[in-house]
Every structure is written in structure tokens, then in C-alpha cells.
Design a protein around this motif. Structure first.
Motif, short mmCIF file in Angstrom:
data_model
loop_
_atom_site.label_atom_id
_atom_site.label_comp_id
_atom_site.label_asym_id
_atom_site.label_seq_id
_atom_site.Cartn_x
_atom_site.Cartn_y
_atom_site.Cartn_z
N ASN A 70 47.60 81.71 20.04
CA ASN A 70 46.92 82.00 21.31
C ASN A 70 47.83 82.73 22.32
OD1 ASN A 70 48.61 80.03 22.38
ND2 ASN A 70 47.00 78.54 22.70
N GLY A 71 49.07 83.05 21.92
CA GLY A 71 49.98 83.79 22.79
C GLY A 71 50.94 82.93 23.59
N THR A 72 50.75 81.63 23.60
CA THR A 72 51.65 80.73 24.32
C THR A 72 53.03 80.76 23.67
OG1 THR A 72 49.81 79.27 24.87
CG2 THR A 72 52.03 78.32 25.03
N VAL A 73 54.07 80.87 24.51
CA VAL A 73 55.46 80.86 24.03
C VAL A 73 56.11 79.57 24.48
CG1 VAL A 73 57.71 81.99 24.23
CG2 VAL A 73 55.63 83.38 24.09
N SER A 78 42.34 79.84 11.74
CA SER A 78 42.94 80.59 12.84
C SER A 78 43.14 79.71 14.08
CB SER A 78 42.11 81.83 13.19
OG SER A 78 42.03 82.69 12.09
N TYR A 79 43.63 78.51 13.85
CA TYR A 79 43.86 77.53 14.91
C TYR A 79 44.75 78.11 16.00
CZ TYR A 79 45.01 72.95 16.95
OH TYR A 79 45.18 71.90 17.80
N ASP A 80 44.38 77.93 17.27
CA ASP A 80 45.13 78.50 18.40
C ASP A 80 46.59 78.08 18.44
OD1 ASP A 80 43.04 79.96 19.42
OD2 ASP A 80 42.60 78.58 21.07
N PHE A 81 46.89 76.89 17.89
CA PHE A 81 48.27 76.41 17.97
C PHE A 81 49.01 76.49 16.63
CE2 PHE A 81 46.38 74.88 21.85
CZ PHE A 81 47.37 75.21 22.77
#
Length: 58
Positions: free
Chosen positions: A20-23, A44-47
Motif C-alpha cells: 500500500n506504499g507505507t514505509v 494482493s494484501y495491502d501489508f
């Protein structure tokens, strides 16, 4: 950033980027789930961890 191959990198600390783009910076790799396509999680789990790198400045 190198792609996640499904196994934790052999370093004490790394920075990771989730689907999801979280760093997240400076994590201990062995404390996170590195599998991709795990049936226990939605497709395609966000995490899912998609890339990683050695910590900036370290």
C-alpha cells in the motif's frame, strides 16, 4: 529497493515498503511476515512487504 523474495534479508535492521506504499524504517526482519501470496491473507494484501533496503544512514 530490492524486491521481497519471500525470505527475510540477513541483516539486523532494514527499511521496508508495504504494497500500500507505507514505509517502515529500522525494523528487525525476523519479526515480520515475508511470505507473498499467503492463503491466510487476501490476494494482493495491502501489508505484504514488496521491497526492502538497508536503513538510510546505517
Amino acid at each position: 529497493m530490492p524486491d521481497n523474495t519471500g525470505t527475510p534479508p540477513p541483516f539486523d535492521k532494514v527499511d521496508i515498503r508495504f504494497r500500500n506504499g507505507t514505509v517502515v524504517r529500522g525494523i528487525t526482519p525476523k519479526s515480520y511476515r515475508w511470505t507473498l501470496g499467503d492463503p491466510a491473507y487476501p490476494p494482493s494484501y495491502d501489508f505484504d512487504i514488496v521491497t526492502w533496503q538497508l536503513p538510510v544512514g546505517g
